[in-house]
Design a protein around this motif. Structure first.
Motif, short mmCIF file in Angstrom:
data_model
loop_
_atom_site.label_atom_id
_atom_site.label_comp_id
_atom_site.label_asym_id
_atom_site.label_seq_id
_atom_site.Cartn_x
_atom_site.Cartn_y
_atom_site.Cartn_z
N UNK A 1 52.05 42.57 54.99
CA UNK A 1 51.32 41.97 53.90
C UNK A 1 49.99 42.68 53.67
N UNK A 2 49.40 43.23 54.71
CA UNK A 2 48.10 43.89 54.59
C UNK A 2 48.14 45.05 53.61
N UNK A 3 49.25 45.79 53.59
CA UNK A 3 49.35 46.91 52.66
C UNK A 3 49.42 46.42 51.21
N UNK A 4 50.09 45.30 50.97
CA UNK A 4 50.18 44.73 49.63
C UNK A 4 48.83 44.20 49.17
N UNK A 5 48.11 43.57 50.09
CA UNK A 5 46.76 43.08 49.78
C UNK A 5 45.87 44.27 49.42
N UNK A 6 45.95 45.33 50.20
CA UNK A 6 45.13 46.52 49.93
C UNK A 6 45.47 47.15 48.58
N UNK A 7 46.75 47.20 48.25
CA UNK A 7 47.16 47.76 46.95
C UNK A 7 46.61 46.93 45.80
N UNK A 8 46.78 45.61 45.88
CA UNK A 8 46.30 44.75 44.81
C UNK A 8 44.78 44.76 44.72
N UNK A 9 44.12 44.75 45.86
CA UNK A 9 42.66 44.80 45.87
C UNK A 9 42.17 46.07 45.17
N UNK A 10 42.73 47.18 45.52
CA UNK A 10 42.33 48.46 44.91
C UNK A 10 42.59 48.44 43.40
N UNK A 11 43.73 47.92 43.01
CA UNK A 11 44.07 47.83 41.59
C UNK A 11 43.06 46.95 40.84
N UNK A 12 42.74 45.78 41.40
CA UNK A 12 41.79 44.89 40.76
C UNK A 12 40.40 45.53 40.67
N UNK A 13 39.98 46.19 41.73
CA UNK A 13 38.67 46.83 41.74
C UNK A 13 38.55 47.91 40.66
N UNK A 14 39.63 48.62 40.44
CA UNK A 14 39.62 49.69 39.45
C UNK A 14 39.78 49.19 38.03
N UNK A 15 40.41 48.06 37.85
CA UNK A 15 40.88 47.66 36.52
C UNK A 15 40.09 46.54 35.84
N UNK A 16 39.56 45.59 36.59
CA UNK A 16 39.03 44.37 35.98
C UNK A 16 37.53 44.21 36.23
N UNK A 17 36.80 43.99 35.16
CA UNK A 17 35.35 43.87 35.24
C UNK A 17 34.85 42.46 35.49
N UNK A 18 35.70 41.44 35.37
CA UNK A 18 35.25 40.07 35.55
C UNK A 18 34.75 39.79 36.96
N UNK A 19 35.04 40.63 37.88
CA UNK A 19 34.55 40.44 39.26
C UNK A 19 33.14 40.99 39.43
N UNK A 20 32.62 41.63 38.40
CA UNK A 20 31.30 42.25 38.49
C UNK A 20 30.30 41.65 37.51
N UNK A 21 30.49 40.40 37.14
CA UNK A 21 29.53 39.74 36.26
C UNK A 21 28.17 39.68 36.95
N UNK A 22 27.13 39.34 36.20
CA UNK A 22 25.76 39.53 36.67
C UNK A 22 25.25 38.49 37.67
N UNK A 23 25.91 37.38 37.83
CA UNK A 23 25.44 36.35 38.77
C UNK A 23 26.56 35.96 39.73
N UNK A 24 26.17 35.58 40.93
CA UNK A 24 27.15 35.24 41.97
C UNK A 24 28.04 34.08 41.52
N UNK A 25 27.44 33.05 40.92
CA UNK A 25 28.23 31.89 40.49
C UNK A 25 29.23 32.29 39.42
N UNK A 26 28.86 33.22 38.54
CA UNK A 26 29.74 33.66 37.47
C UNK A 26 30.89 34.51 38.03
N UNK A 27 30.57 35.35 38.99
CA UNK A 27 31.61 36.15 39.64
C UNK A 27 32.61 35.23 40.34
N UNK A 28 32.07 34.30 41.12
CA UNK A 28 32.93 33.37 41.86
C UNK A 28 33.81 32.55 40.92
#
Length: 113
Positions: A1-28
């Motif tokens: 499962x760790x390899x699948x988590x790593x693949x999805x994590x990398x994909x999300x980090x490269x593709x989606x900006x909603x995880x990088x909003x300007x405030x912690x509460x907004x990101x969460x």
């Protein structure tokens, strides 16, 4: 499962900006709002969607994410709901850890915004 988590994590980090909003509460809020809907969508179900614009936006984004993930990672279709949920939860935990908990951006937690 760790390899699948790593693949999805990398994909999300490269593709989606909603995880990088300007405030912690907004990101969460965005990370949880979108990723919590994915296991149900992946399994072909209809997640609960509150009658708010924000929740409908999370659902719309989750549908796009689900479509892109299943196109790129066909192994998602072979997982049962509990496997999907634990995989997505692990990805979510890692994203929150990196983008919120361990972030060195001092502006994330300013309460005046």
């Amino acid at each position: 499962m760790a390899d699948k988590v790593a693949e999805l994590y990398k994909f999300f980090q490269q593709r989606y900006l909603w995880q990088f909003y300007s405030r912690a509460w907004d990101r969460d809020e965005n990370i949880n709002g979108i990723l919590d809907k994915l296991p149900v969508i992946f399994s072909g179900g209809q997640p609960e969607v509150a009658d708010t614009l924000k929740d409908r936006a999370f659902y719309a984004e989750a549908r796009i994410v689900a479509m892109e993930v299943t196109e790129r990672y066909p192994w998602v279709k072979d997982m049962d709901v509990s496997q999907l949920k634990s995989t997505i939860d692990a990805v979510k935990e890692k994203i929150i850890d990196v983008t919120i908990t361990k972030s060195q951006n001092g502006e994330l937690n300013i309460q005046n915004y």
